[in-house]
Design a protein around this motif. Structure first.
Motif, PDB file in Angstrom:
ATOM      1  N   SER A   1     -26.069   9.285 -17.668  1.00 23.18           N
ATOM      2  CA  SER A   1     -26.630   8.498 -16.571  1.00 23.18           C
ATOM      3  C   SER A   1     -27.759   7.562 -17.010  1.00 23.18           C
ATOM      4  O   SER A   1     -28.128   6.647 -16.278  1.00 23.18           O
TER       5      SER A   1
ATOM      6  N   ASP B   1     -22.448   0.176 -18.064  1.00 27.06           N
ATOM      7  CA  ASP B   1     -21.398   1.144 -17.767  1.00 27.06           C
ATOM      8  C   ASP B   1     -20.292   1.110 -18.819  1.00 27.06           C
ATOM      9  O   ASP B   1     -19.868   2.138 -19.312  1.00 27.06           O
TER      10      ASP B   1
ATOM     11  N   LEU C   1     -18.914  -2.857 -12.152  1.00 18.98           N
ATOM     12  CA  LEU C   1     -19.423  -2.136 -13.321  1.00 18.98           C
ATOM     13  C   LEU C   1     -20.288  -3.082 -14.156  1.00 18.98           C
ATOM     14  O   LEU C   1     -19.973  -4.262 -14.303  1.00 18.98           O
TER      15      LEU C   1
ATOM     16  N   TYR D   1     -12.651   2.286 -13.335  1.00 16.25           N
ATOM     17  CA  TYR D   1     -13.656   2.217 -12.273  1.00 16.25           C
ATOM     18  C   TYR D   1     -13.651   3.512 -11.461  1.00 16.25           C
ATOM     19  O   TYR D   1     -14.706   4.092 -11.168  1.00 16.25           O
TER      20      TYR D   1
ATOM     21  N   ASN E   1     -16.586   6.506 -11.246  1.00 18.29           N
ATOM     22  CA  ASN E   1     -17.171   6.874  -9.969  1.00 18.29           C
ATOM     23  C   ASN E   1     -16.818   8.306  -9.571  1.00 18.29           C
ATOM     24  O   ASN E   1     -17.135   8.726  -8.462  1.00 18.29           O
TER      25      ASN E   1
ATOM     26  N   TRP F   1     -13.952   9.676  -8.988  1.00 17.40           N
ATOM     27  CA  TRP F   1     -12.854   9.827  -8.030  1.00 17.40           C
ATOM     28  C   TRP F   1     -11.813  10.829  -8.527  1.00 17.40           C
ATOM     29  O   TRP F   1     -11.673  11.063  -9.719  1.00 17.40           O
TER      30      TRP F   1
END
Lengths: 333, 333, 333, 333
Positions: free
Chosen positions: D8, D13, D59, D282, D286, D288
Motif C-alpha cells: 500500500s 499502481d 490506476l 484493475y 481493487n 474484486w
C-alpha cells in the motif's frame, strides 16, 4: 616492347595495398591437418608476399594496409620493417579486429589446402581515411591485390588509392588474387574486378581468374581476346597464367611472350604466384625485356615452392641468378 | 557433509556442455608473442578440459557441443574419442563457422596472456535442436560452463539442457568460467549467470566472478553471504576460489572447508581451474569428504600448471596420488 | 547543341533503376509531425517518380527494381502498371525485406522534412541476378538514381546495368539523388558516384551533390570545371541545379544554358527535382533545344510542388503547356 | 480467492515494461491494404495499450521503455503524458533506431492482419542501464509483455526489472503477447517465456501461447495442468484465453472461473486482449472477485473491438459500467 613510364623522381619504387596476414604452416608434411601437431608462424597475404619479394630484390617498397592491435599485428609490422619495407602507410585497427590466419595443410606436394580465418579481419578494415594521396604520389608504382576488393571499407580504400595513382602518374599493377571464399557471388566479384582492371597498366592473373571477370562477355577462354579487352582501357601488359603450363604475356604494342616453368623439388604450391609477380615486376621496373622478366619470375617461383614459407622464402637477385645457372627450363608452346 | 543424489542407474557420469576449442601454445617461453615462432596445437576450452580431466580420472564422460566442419573440428572430435569421451552429443556446424582459437603467450610464469579468435565460432552455434533430452537423462551429472551463455543460440541451448537436467534429477555443476571478452556488458552477464545459478546444485567460481554476479545486491565480497544467497535457491555446495590464497567451500548443511595450494614449479597459470574442477567433481561423485576432494583438486591443478598444455596434461588418479605423496601443501587460513 | 544517339529500334524509351518506396504524406500541413494524425499513401522514390513522370508525358517506360512481398510491394507494382510502366524488370524480394517509407512533415512550405524507414528495405536487395541484359538492350535510355549505390547488392546491380547499357548503346542518365542518411561516409560515397559518373551520358545534380563528388579534387564549386571534368569521361550534358537560383546546363560541345524557376503557390518542396528530371529527359529524347527542355522541366517542378504528392502529381504534356501559357518565369543570370 | 499482496505504500499502481509503437490503422475498411489510401496514427504496442487502459480506469501508471529520437518517439511520449502515465522510466534511443510500426488491414471484421515494421526498433534497444531499481520499487505491480523478450538488450532489461520487482515485493503480471515474427524459433521462445513465467504472480495468455511454452512437457492442451505447473513456481493466478470461447482463470488456492464474451458490433479484432488485461488487472488491484474482474475485462474488450483504434479506444470505468448495463453476455461452459 612495352611502354610503362615509371616516374624517376619518386622516393619509393613500389607500394602494395591490401592483405597483411599470418600463415601458420604445418611443421609436419604429407599428412592431413588433423594429424599435424605444430605450426610455424610467417607473415602472409599475397600483396605482403609480393612487397617482401620486391624488397628482397632491392626495390624500395612501401605498404598501405591495416593490422590488428595485438601481438600478431605488431609481428607483421616488425617483420616488414626488418625487410626494409616502409610501414608509414600501415594503420592499426582500433575496432577489435583480428589478423587473418591461413593454416596450411600439405597432404602431398600436389595436394595442399588452406584453412582460413577471415572473420572480422583487420586487413579488410582499411578505409578511405587510411589512404594518403601524399604517400601514393611518392611511389613509381602501386600494386593492387584483388582480395582487398572483397569487402567494404577496404574496397573503397582501393578505389581511392587507384584514383590517386592515376592522378599522379603512378603505374598500377593489378594482381588478381581471386579467392572465392571472400566474396558473396561471382557476379559481384566480376563487377569490381572489371572496374579496377579498366584503370590498370599491368594485369596479372590465372586463366580462371580472367574467366570469372569475363562472365558477362560473349567470348571465353581466349587469351588474346582477354588481353585486347583490357588494351581498350588502360592496360599496357596482360599476363595470363596457366599453372604448370607456364604463362603468356601480351603487350598493347602487339608482342606475345610465352614462358614455361622450371623443374624443382616441390614442397608445396603456395607462394608461386607471389614470387613470380614480385620478380616479374622487378624486371619491368628495370626495363628488361618481357621474356627475361618472365624467366626471372619463374625461377623465383621455383625457389619459393621448394621451401616451407612463402614470405620468408622470397629470394634475392643473387639466389635467383644462382638458380638460373643450374636450372633447366621446361618450355611449353 | 553435503547432499547430492547422483542417480545410480545412469550410463554416463558426467556430460559437459559448451566450448570446444583449440589452444595454440607458444613453443618458446618467457618472451612476448611477437618473438615466438611456432605453436603446438591442443584441444582447449574450459568444459572440454574438465571433461577430459574427468575422463582421465575414470569418469564415464560425454559432451554436448558443436565443432566446425573442417580439420580443426575433426581433430577435436578425434581427441575426445581417444580420451574415452562419448561424442554422440557433439554436432557439426553447417554454417561455415570456425573453431575458436586461443594463442597463449607466456612472458613469465606470472605473466601469461591469451590472444583469442572468437568471431563466428562453432561452439556458440550450438542450438536447442542440438540438445537431446534423452542424452542428458542418461547422465548422473551435467557440467555447465558459463562461457556458453555468452551468445545466442548457445545460450538457449544451455537453458534447455538445464531444464532437461532438472526434470530428470541430473545433478548440475556450474563452473562460472567468466570471460569478459565474450560479453557485451557485465549487467547482461550477471542476468544470465544468475538465472542459471539459481537452478544449479554445485557452483564453482572465483571471488571476482561472484562479484560480477552480485552487482545488483547490497552486500559484496562476503563469501558467506554469497554462498547463502545460492543456498536459498538450489545450491548444495558453493566453492569460491581466491587464486594463490586457495579456495573455500560452503555446503547448504553448514560446513565450511578451506584449502590451500601446493608449491610446484610453474610453467604457466592456464588450466589450473579446469584441473581443480575435474578432480573436485571426481571426489564429489565418489562421495568423498569435501576436504579430500579439494586437496585432490589442488594437486591436479599443480600438476597441470607445471606442463605445456591444459587438456593433454590432465592427470590420472595415480599421477595425483603420486604427487600428493611428495608434495607439501601451503595452507592458508 | 548536344549529341545523344538514342537508338530508334528499341521497344522502350526509358528504363529506371533503383528505389521503389512509399511516401506517407501528412494530411495536415503547417505543423510538426507530432501533431499530425493521418497520412496518405503514395508511390515514391526518386527514380520511381521520374519514371512515372516520364510515362505521364508519353515515354514508353520500364523499371528495374525490387519490391517487398507484401501489400506495400503489391501496391507499388499495381500503381506502376496503372501508369503504363512496364514492370517485367521488377523483382519481388524473398528475404522478408520491407518497403522503404518516407513520412513527410510539412511545417511550412519552406520547412519540410522527411522521416525515413530504410532498414532492411527491398529496393536495396536488388542484385545482379535481377538485372537482365535483354531488358536493358530493349531501351533507348537508362536512368540511374544514386541512392541505389548506397549498399550492396543494389550497388553491384547498378554497375552491371551500367555495363549492359554501355555495351548496347543505351544512353545513360545519372540523377545524383544523394541522400546522406543512406551512406557510411562521404568518401565512400564519392568513390562510387565517380565510378558511375565516368560512364554516363547525362549527369544531373545539385551544386552540393557535385561538391561531394569533387572532394578529392583541387578545384571546387566551379560549375564550368565540374562539367569539364565529366566531359573528359563520357558525359555529353551536365546539369547543375542551384535551388531557387535555377539551374545551368553545359554540353560537351560548348553550349551553356541557364534556366530560372517559375513562381507558384508552394505547398511543399519535395518532388521538384524528380519532376524537373522527367520533363528535361522528355525534352532531350524529343531532340528539343536545351533551353526548351529546361523550361519544360521548371514548369513541371512548379506544378508538383503545388500539390500534395510527388508521384501522383506528375503532370501531362497538356498540363505543362497550360501552365507555361499562364506562368511568368523569374529568370536568373 | 487469491492472494496478491499489493504493497500500500507505493506511489504508483502499475508500471508496464516493453513495446511502445505506432499503429497506422487503415481509414478504409473491408478491403485489402493495396486498396487503402490513408492511415490514422495511434500509439500502440500491447503493454502500452494496457498501461493506457489502466490509466483510463484510474490506476496510477508508469512505463519503462525506449522511444526513437524523432517525431514518432515524441508523439508517443506526449500521448502517454496526456493519458496521465508517468514517463520518467521512458528513455530516448541514441543509436538511430526507429519506432516500430503496425499497419493494420481490415478485410472484414473476422479477417484482419498486420504489416509490421520491426527492423532496428527503439523498443528492443531498452537495456539494463535504462531499468531503475528505484522506479520499480515505487510501484505496486509490474506488467511484463512477452514481446520485450524477443531480442537483446531488451530481453536482459526485462530480466533485470523482474529481479528488482521480486526483491521489492512488486506483484508481477505477465501478459504473454507472443508474436512469432519477432523470434528466431519456438524453442528459444519457450526457454525465455518459461524463465520469466517461473517468477510471475499472474500469467495471462491464450491457449496457443501456453502450448508454445509447454513444448518440452509431456502433457498438452490441458488448462488445469498448465495452471498447476506455474503454481509450483510463483504464480497465484493463471488465465487461459480461448478466443470467442471466452477465458478461464485458475487460482493457486483452487478456484476456477470461466467467463464468456459479450456480443457487440465488431469493427476489428485488434486490442481485445489488451483491453481485457487492463480491466482484469484493475479488478485484481481493487480486490474484486475473479468473476467480476473477468466480466469487466470482457466488457472492456467488446468496447475496444467496436472502435477504430486500440489505445485511444480504451474505456473509462463509467463507459464499461454503461456497457455492462445494456449488454447480454454469451456465457460458455
Amino acid at each position: 616492347m612495352y611502354n610503362l613510364d615509371f616516374k624517376s623522381d619518386r622516393s619509393m619504387d613500389l607500394v602494395g595495398i591490401g592483405r597483411l596476414c599470418i600463415d601458420l604452416n604445418a611443421d609436419q608434411f604429407n599428412r592431413p591437418m588433423e594429424e599435424t601437431t605444430s605450426f610455424t608462424k610467417y607473415v602472409g597475404g599475397s600483396p605482403a608476399n609480393i612487397a617482401i619479394g620486391a624488397a628482397r630484390l632491392g626495390l624500395r617498397s612501401g605498404f598501405i594496409g591495416k593490422v590488428s592491435d595485438d601481438q600478431m599485428g605488431r609481428f607483421i609490422q616488425q617483420y616488414l620493417q626488418k625487410n626494409n619495407i616502409d610501414v608509414n602507410g600501415v594503420s592499426v585497427d582500433d575496432t577489435g579486429a583480428v589478423t587473418g590466419l591461413a593454416f596450411t595443410e600439405i597432404k602431398s606436394p600436389e595436394n595442399c589446402s588452406i584453412l582460413m580465418y577471415r572473420d572480422n579481419v583487420a586487413d579488410l578494415k582499411l578505409d578511405t581515411t587510411n589512404v594518403s594521396e601524399d604517400y601514393i604520389q611518392q611511389s613509381k608504382a602501386l600494386l593492387i591485390s584483388g582480395t582487398a576488393l572483397a569487402a567494404s571499407p577496404s574496397r573503397e580504400a582501393v578505389f581511392l588509392a587507384l584514383d590517386y595513382a592515376k592522378k599522379h602518374g603512378v603505374i598500377v599493377f593489378f594482381d588478381l588474387d581471386y579467392r572465392a571464399y571472400s566474396w558473396n557471388n561471382d557476379k559481384e566479384t566480376a563487377v569490381y574486378y572489371n572496374l579496377v582492371a579498366e584503370k590498370c597498366d599491368v594485369i596479372i592473373g590465372t586463366r580462371e581468374e580472367f574467366d570469372m571477370m569475363e562472365q558477362f562477355e560473349n567470348f571465353s577462354q581466349d587469351d588474346h581476346k582477354t588481353a585486347n579487352k583490357w588494351f581498350d582501357y588502360s592496360a599496357e601488359i596482360v599476363v595470363i597464367k596457366h599453372g604448370s603450363e607456364g604463362s603468356i604475356a601480351y603487350t598493347k604494342e602487339g608482342q606475345t611472350e610465352r614462358s614455361g616453368i622450371f623443374k624443382t623439388k616441390v614442397l608445396k604450391t603456395f607462394g608461386a604466384g607471389d614470387a613470380y609477380a614480385s620478380s616479374f615486376i622487378y624486371g619491368l621496373m628495370n626495363g628488361w625485356d618481357l621474356d627475361q622478366g618472365m624467366q626471372f619470375g619463374s625461377a623465383s617461383a621455383s625457389i619459393v615452392i621448394s621451401k616451407h614459407s612463402c614470405s620468408d622464402a622470397m629470394p634475392t637477385v643473387e639466389e635467383i641468378n644462382q638458380f638460373l645457372k643450374s636450372a633447366s627450363i621446361s618450355e611449353k608452346e
